[in-house]
Design an enzyme around this catalytic site. Structure first.
Site, PDB file in Angstrom:
ATOM      1  N   HIS A 157      30.317  83.653   1.029  1.00 32.18           N
ATOM      2  CA  HIS A 157      31.221  84.636   0.439  1.00 32.18           C
ATOM      3  C   HIS A 157      32.679  84.164   0.505  1.00 32.18           C
ATOM      4  CE1 HIS A 157      32.864  88.534  -0.701  1.00 32.18           C
ATOM      5  NE2 HIS A 157      33.669  88.432   0.338  1.00 32.18           N
ATOM      6  N   GLU A 186      25.005  83.297  -2.761  1.00 34.21           N
ATOM      7  CA  GLU A 186      25.376  84.435  -1.923  1.00 34.21           C
ATOM      8  C   GLU A 186      24.451  85.628  -2.180  1.00 34.21           C
ATOM      9  OE1 GLU A 186      29.495  86.933  -1.351  1.00 34.21           O
ATOM     10  OE2 GLU A 186      28.745  86.577  -3.376  1.00 34.21           O
ATOM     11  N   ASN A 204      16.603  54.247  12.325  1.00 32.78           N
ATOM     12  CA  ASN A 204      15.750  53.151  12.777  1.00 32.78           C
ATOM     13  C   ASN A 204      14.785  53.626  13.866  1.00 32.78           C
ATOM     14  OD1 ASN A 204      15.431  50.128  12.417  1.00 32.78           O
ATOM     15  ND2 ASN A 204      15.690  50.221  14.628  1.00 32.78           N
TER      16      ASN A 204
END
Length: 702
Positions: free
Chosen positions: A46, A68, A414
């Site tokens: 908002h 929203e 990794n």
């Protein structure tokens, strides 16, 4: 003042709101969602929507408006959350971030991505709650005085015209002037008066509290604004409506999104809807206000300028120390001079530490990015991962924080790909299905130690050696485990059986090591097959000031980073050995260390050439130890690091430079760079001729 002057503030605060939104989404339990988290996500969307509308960023405003509305259904319990919906919400957040970056760079946002995410969110609404979410008809709230037929229809019949009383609390005169100018663009300012404690502005026009709040929240805090409706009867003076005797603060967390099925109604028409419920007071707001009021936003350039000036002050103080030292007996009897110099030294040190702390930011800034990285990567790999972070409050220099993020990301990916096994494989060997990845940070002396630990399969020494031989690397079975593990940092080295979009191409780990070394740090690896791997990154706390050991070689003074110095000793003839290829090693407690004679490597004249008359400084770099031959140890001192590449060019074996107390320039040595330079000279035919190789033990150490 033009409203565009507040763009930077909007961009910064929108970045923070998006980061908060992502954090709440990642922490959200879809089986039992926390209403406070849902409200926080809704408030973030908002607030961004309001600011985007104010500044005319229509694409961002429309995206956040649809998002929203969907979040509003979720927090009301009308939309049942699932993991795939949260993934879509995270994707929407990413696209909003891209739109924000586009507006920051004065570019148009990606229209295709905008249309795709809006269509996706609309489809979710249609399938899950059986209705569509309409984008706002007006791209952005206009800053001119406006009249809306629907708004007028929604006005209470007792009011001939809407009047708002805007109270500014504890706002300086300068900011009050700016705010009144902005309010004049939203409507007609009838009157304004008051003092710094409370300044009241009466505004008329078709303007909502949302419009006012969206403009003001980028100048002052929400707690500094109170908005109330004023009823004005025909031919009568304005008076506050009896129902609104007390001004109502405008909380950002209760603003309802406009629903397309209903006509637009003023957000402040009903005070009962705006006022916070007595049962649920906004407890966190005062704490946030207190925290933010205790801080200011300062440009990094200004901080860097102060640090540079403090650096010059440290150099000047060193020059004064040198001058007093040169006075000798004349200064010994002058107690006031000695006391003054001691006081200056202490105050300069305190000032330098205080200024350097300004640039220090917590590692939480880095660690907060990895829950999303772990979630996305684990999802692609089909693995179950628990991420644990430790030492988030540990502080590191801002410049290093920005540069360590990419290497850490690669190490984490990794570990997830190569380290932690698939859930079924873990169960087969008696491990829990959920793998554990730990990110930790802590101070260690003058350094910071960052660790990436996993409880995966660990590294296979034999497999690494076999792959190294396959790649043509010079390896042997006598190498230590640490040396074998360092092979993963070789360019193009990868043990992955297949290439994925996560890793496997052998690209990146060499860059990780190079980047960390560029920050004055090193990477260490500890691993045990079947139990897991621990990758450790050791970094200096800052790149601006360095604790160093001053050494003398010939007529030159050099600086060794104190963090690399382990010990110093006087080498004996019986401990020096000549190796094949003109290499020389020094035996130190049953360990044979490569000898680097600095005068030979850097071509320093008039230096001591007899090793037994030199001093061997044992240093460590890239996980290896070396014996450096120097003429003299001058002492420990704090130096201001000056970038040599910016002022001259890159010099092999040298990482930076500094200015000494006598005004001369001293080079800061790069340990591993010196070793590489020594070997490069040999390979190029410029042998580093240590005096009379026959001088050393002829037999190689066994």
């Amino acid at each position: 003042m033009d409203i565009a002057d507040f763009f930077d503030t909007f961009f910064e605060e929108a970045e923070e709101l998006l980061a908060d939104m992502e954090q709440h989404l990642l922490e959200l339990d879809v089986d039992d969602p926390d209403s406070e988290q849902l409200n926080a996500i809704f408030r973030a969307a908002h607030s961004i929507k309001g600011g985007a509308g104010t500044f005319g960023f229509s694409v961002l405003q429309k995206t956040t408006h649809i998002f929203e509305n969907l979040l509003d259904h979720a927090r009301k319990g009308e939309l049942t959350l699932r993991a795939d919906l949260v993934d879509t919400f995270l994707e929407a957040k990413d696209i909003m971030h891209e739109q924000l970056d586009a507006y920051r760079n004065e570019e148009e946002p990606n229209q295709e991505a905008y249309e795709r995410i809006c269509q996706t969110l609309q489809q979710i609404a249609l399938e899950e709650i059986g209705q569509t979410l309409d984008a706002p008809a007006v791209p952005a709230p206009t800053i001119e005085k406006k009249t809306s037929a629907s708004a007028e229809a929604a006005e209470p019949s007792s009011l001939s015209e809407r009047h708002l009383l805007v109270a500014l609390l504890n706002v300086s005169e300068k900011d009050r002037t700016l705010l009144v100018e902005e309010l004049e663009q939203l409507g007609d300012v009838q009157s304004h008066s008051g003092d710094e404690k409370r300044y009241e502005v009466t505004l008329t026009g078709d303007v909502s509290a949302d419009d006012i709040e969206a403009v003001m929240c980028f100048i002052i805090e929400p707690e500094q604004i109170e908005i109330s409706v004023v009823a004005v009867e025909k031919n009568e003076e304005a008076s506050v409506s009896p129902e609104l005797d007390a001004p109502v603060a405008v909380p950002t967390d209760v603003v309802e999104p406009t629903n397309s099925a209903k006509p637009a109604t003023p957000a402040v028409a009903k005070p009962a809807d705006r006022a916070p419920s007595p049962e649920k007071p906004a407890k966190s707001a005062p704490k946030k206000a207190a925290a933010e009021s205790a801080s200011i936003r300062v440009s990094v350039d200004k901080v860097d300028q102060i640090i540079n000036l403090v650096g010059e002050l440290i150099i000047t103080q060193s020059m004064l120390d040198q001058t007093v030292s040169d006075l000798g007996d004349q200064s010994v009897g002058n107690s006031s001079l000695q006391n003054g110099m001691s006081l200056l030294q202490r105050n300069a040190r305190d000032l330098q530490e205080a200024v350097m702390s300004i640039r220090m930011i917590p590692m939480e800034f880095v660690f907060s990015r990895f829950p999303r990285v772990v979630r996305d990567t684990a999802g692609k790999l089909g693995k179950e991962i628990e991420l644990i972070t430790e030492g988030k409050s540990t502080e590191l220099d801002k410049s290093l924080v920005e540069r360590i993020t990419d290497p850490l990301t690669h190490l984490v990916r990794n570990s997830l790909d190569h380290g932690i096994e698939m859930p079924d494989e873990r169960e087969a060997v008696g491990k829990p299905r959920v793998g554990k990845l730990v990110l930790s940070a802590r101070h260690q002396g003058g350094n910071i130690l960052i660790e990436v630990r996993d409880d995966g399969a660990g590294m296979d020494r034999d497999r690494l050696l076999a792959k190294a031989r396959e790649n043509g690397l010079n390896v042997s079975d006598n190498m230590s485990d640490e040396e074998v593990f360092q092979l993963i940092f070789a360019p193009g080295f990868s043990t992955a059986k297949e290439v994925t979009d996560v890793s496997g191409r052998g690209v990146g780990m060499d860059v990780v090591k190079r980047n960390i070394q560029g920050m004055g740090g090193r990477v260490e690896i500890q691993s045990k097959k079947g139990e897991g791997t621990n990758t450790r990154i050791v970094l200096p706390l800052t790149l601006a000031i360095l604790d160093g050991m001053s050494i003398k070689v010939g007529g030159e003074t050099f600086i060794l980073p104190l963090s690399t110095v382990l010990e110093s000793l006087q080498p004996a003839k019986g401990d020096m050995y000549a190796m094949a290829g003109d290499d020389v090693v020094l035996k130190v407690r049953d360990e044979y260390l490569p000898v680097i004679a600095i005068h030979e490597v850097l071509d320093v004249e008039n230096a001591i050439t007899d090793p037994t008359k030199s001093i061997a400084v044992i240093v460590q770099g890239e996980g290896r130890r070396y014996a450096m031959l120097v003429d003299e140890l001058i002492g420990q001192q704090q130096v201001v690091v000056k970038n040599l590449e910016d002022n001259y060019r890159k010099v092999p074996g040298v990482s930076a430079a500094t200015i000494l107390g006598d005004g001369s320039v001293a080079l800061i040595l790069d340990i591993t760079g010196l070793h590489r330079l020594s070997r490069a000279k040999k390979e190029a035919g410029k042998q580093v001729n240590y005096p009379h190789l026959s001088y050393y033990q002829e037999a190689e150490p066994s």
